[in-house]
Scaffold this motif. Structure first.
Motif, PDB file in Angstrom:
ATOM      1  N   GLU A  83       0.828  -1.211   0.000  1.00  0.00           N
ATOM      2  CA  GLU A  83       0.000   0.000   0.000  1.00  0.00           C
ATOM      3  C   GLU A  83       0.861   1.260   0.000  1.00  0.00           C
ATOM      4  OE1 GLU A  83      -2.831  -0.247   3.178  1.00  0.00           O
ATOM      5  OE2 GLU A  83      -3.941  -1.899   2.250  1.00  0.00           O
ATOM      6  N   ILE A  84       1.920   1.277   0.793  1.00  0.00           N
ATOM      7  CA  ILE A  84       2.784   2.458   0.859  1.00  0.00           C
ATOM      8  C   ILE A  84       3.484   2.701  -0.478  1.00  0.00           C
ATOM      9  CG2 ILE A  84       4.883   3.410   1.893  1.00  0.00           C
ATOM     10  CD1 ILE A  84       4.028   2.157   4.536  1.00  0.00           C
ATOM     11  N   VAL A  85       4.008   1.632  -1.081  1.00  0.00           N
ATOM     12  CA  VAL A  85       4.679   1.778  -2.382  1.00  0.00           C
ATOM     13  C   VAL A  85       3.694   2.309  -3.421  1.00  0.00           C
ATOM     14  CG1 VAL A  85       5.749   0.521  -4.291  1.00  0.00           C
ATOM     15  CG2 VAL A  85       6.453   0.055  -1.943  1.00  0.00           C
ATOM     16  N   THR A  86       2.477   1.778  -3.426  1.00  0.00           N
ATOM     17  CA  THR A  86       1.454   2.237  -4.374  1.00  0.00           C
ATOM     18  C   THR A  86       1.131   3.703  -4.155  1.00  0.00           C
ATOM     19  OG1 THR A  86       0.480   0.013  -4.382  1.00  0.00           O
ATOM     20  CG2 THR A  86      -0.854   1.789  -5.278  1.00  0.00           C
ATOM     21  N   MET A  87       1.024   4.132  -2.884  1.00  0.00           N
ATOM     22  CA  MET A  87       0.703   5.528  -2.576  1.00  0.00           C
ATOM     23  C   MET A  87       1.851   6.461  -2.923  1.00  0.00           C
ATOM     24  SD  MET A  87      -1.554   5.316   0.963  1.00  0.00           S
ATOM     25  CE  MET A  87      -0.325   4.418   1.920  1.00  0.00           C
ATOM     26  N   ILE A  88       3.086   6.012  -2.712  1.00  0.00           N
ATOM     27  CA  ILE A  88       4.254   6.830  -3.058  1.00  0.00           C
ATOM     28  C   ILE A  88       4.299   7.065  -4.570  1.00  0.00           C
ATOM     29  CG2 ILE A  88       6.777   6.835  -3.225  1.00  0.00           C
ATOM     30  CD1 ILE A  88       6.853   5.411  -0.515  1.00  0.00           C
ATOM     31  N   ILE A  89       4.152   6.004  -5.328  1.00  0.00           N
ATOM     32  CA  ILE A  89       4.208   6.126  -6.785  1.00  0.00           C
ATOM     33  C   ILE A  89       3.062   6.990  -7.301  1.00  0.00           C
ATOM     34  CG2 ILE A  89       3.985   4.830  -8.954  1.00  0.00           C
ATOM     35  CD1 ILE A  89       5.521   2.572  -7.622  1.00  0.00           C
ATOM     36  N   GLY A  90       1.861   6.818  -6.740  1.00  0.00           N
ATOM     37  CA  GLY A  90       0.717   7.625  -7.155  1.00  0.00           C
ATOM     38  C   GLY A  90       0.920   9.100  -6.866  1.00  0.00           C
ATOM     39  N   SER A  91       1.411   9.413  -5.667  1.00  0.00           N
ATOM     40  CA  SER A  91       1.639  10.810  -5.282  1.00  0.00           C
ATOM     41  C   SER A  91       2.710  11.456  -6.149  1.00  0.00           C
ATOM     42  CB  SER A  91       2.049  10.887  -3.807  1.00  0.00           C
ATOM     43  OG  SER A  91       1.048  10.341  -2.964  1.00  0.00           O
ATOM     44  N   LEU A  92       3.795  10.714  -6.378  1.00  0.00           N
ATOM     45  CA  LEU A  92       4.893  11.228  -7.201  1.00  0.00           C
ATOM     46  C   LEU A  92       4.445  11.441  -8.646  1.00  0.00           C
ATOM     47  CD1 LEU A  92       7.915  11.931  -7.360  1.00  0.00           C
ATOM     48  CD2 LEU A  92       8.363   9.514  -7.825  1.00  0.00           C
ATOM     49  N   ALA A  93       3.750  10.458  -9.207  1.00  0.00           N
ATOM     50  CA  ALA A  93       3.291  10.568 -10.596  1.00  0.00           C
ATOM     51  C   ALA A  93       2.300  11.716 -10.757  1.00  0.00           C
ATOM     52  CB  ALA A  93       2.647   9.253 -11.030  1.00  0.00           C
ATOM     53  N   ALA A  94       1.423  11.889  -9.770  1.00  0.00           N
ATOM     54  CA  ALA A  94       0.427  12.958  -9.842  1.00  0.00           C
ATOM     55  C   ALA A  94       1.080  14.328  -9.832  1.00  0.00           C
ATOM     56  CB  ALA A  94      -0.562  12.834  -8.684  1.00  0.00           C
ATOM     57  N   PHE A  95       2.124  14.513  -9.008  1.00  0.00           N
ATOM     58  CA  PHE A  95       2.750  15.825  -8.951  1.00  0.00           C
ATOM     59  C   PHE A  95       3.595  16.103 -10.194  1.00  0.00           C
ATOM     60  CE2 PHE A  95       5.974  18.950  -7.700  1.00  0.00           C
ATOM     61  CZ  PHE A  95       5.115  19.990  -7.382  1.00  0.00           C
ATOM     62  N   VAL A  96       4.275  15.081 -10.707  1.00  0.00           N
ATOM     63  CA  VAL A  96       5.016  15.269 -11.960  1.00  0.00           C
ATOM     64  C   VAL A  96       4.044  15.646 -13.078  1.00  0.00           C
ATOM     65  CG1 VAL A  96       6.378  14.103 -13.731  1.00  0.00           C
ATOM     66  CG2 VAL A  96       6.920  13.748 -11.316  1.00  0.00           C
TER      67      VAL A  96
END
Length: 243
Positions: free
Chosen positions: A97-110
């Motif tokens: 869950e944490i890895v999924t949330m990190i990637i989602g947050s990073l991709a969204a801001f980029v």
């Protein structure tokens, strides 16, 4: 349908990307109107990178609302198979869950940076306005990507803690949307947002991008996220998946 990452399909990824881009465009439009018509600021290309892309309407507003709803569906669907839950272990559930949330947050801001920069370049006819930024622009971009990805991640992690604590899923969604609406989307709560350290002015965005202040914010955000991840681990370790 082929899954590309932890149960996420190509179709789901495309839908989320479309929703994110649409919300970023709406937020940028509202922010530009505020800056140009109310604050009388002259918008330049660099404002897309360091003001529009990281305004609170995006980082703690629309983006956590979209990702939160998606993660609720995704995580809940992955937790319905009790054999799977038992076989992968509680630590692996949290890690996933944490890895999924990190990637989602990073991709969204980029994505926010790309869309916001494109919008400002068009409306200012290519005027970059680099004089607004002191220091290395590459280092500044890296800092704001880390900081603002962390902001979204912290909100989403709090939501995931509530999601795992509550027997019913609707209350956690309501709390997430309530927080994001009040502190992120609603424009008249800017003075209240400042009390909680949320950025609301152009100068505060550039302050994070330049100098040592941004590094301090990164360290603080990292410590907060580590604490929340630890709490999430404790909550998941005691969660009854057989309900």
């Amino acid at each position: 349908m082929k899954r590309i990452f932890y149960g996420i399909t190509y179709k789901q990824a495309v839908i989320i990307a479309v929703l994110l881009v649409s919300s970023i465009i709406v937020a940028d439009t509202m922010t530009i109107r505020q800056l140009t018509h109310v604050d009388k600021v002259v918008i330049t290309g660099i404002d897309g990178l360091f003001v529009l892309a990281e305004n609170r309407m995006i980082t703690i507003g629309f983006v956590p609302m979209i990702l939160g709803a998606f993660y609720e569906v995704l995580f809940s669907s992955l937790e319905t198979d009790n054999i799977l839950v038992r076989s992968i272990g509680r630590k692996n559930i949290v890690r996933r869950e944490i890895v999924t949330m990190i990637i989602g947050s990073l991709a969204a801001f980029v994505l926010s940076i790309i869309v916001s920069f494109g919008i400002t370049i068009v409306i200012c006819h290519g005027n970059m306005g680099l004089e607004k930024l002191t220091g290395n622009i590459a280092a500044a971009i890296v800092k704001v990507i880390i900081i603002n990805s962390f902001e979204t991640l912290i909100v989403i992690t709090l939501f995931d803690i509530l999601r795992n604590l509550m027997k019913r899923k609707l209350p956690s969604i309501i709390l997430l949307y309530g927080f994001c609406t009040v502190f992120g989307v609603y424009p008249r709560t800017s003075s209240m947002a400042v009390i909680f350290g949320i950025k609301v002015s152009a100068s505060s965005y550039y302050k994070e991008a330049c100098g040592i202040y941004g590094v301090k914010v990164i360290i603080a955000a990292l410590l907060i996220e580590m604490m929340l991840s630890g709490i999430l681990m404790l909550v998941v370790s005691k969660k009854d998946y057989l309900r």
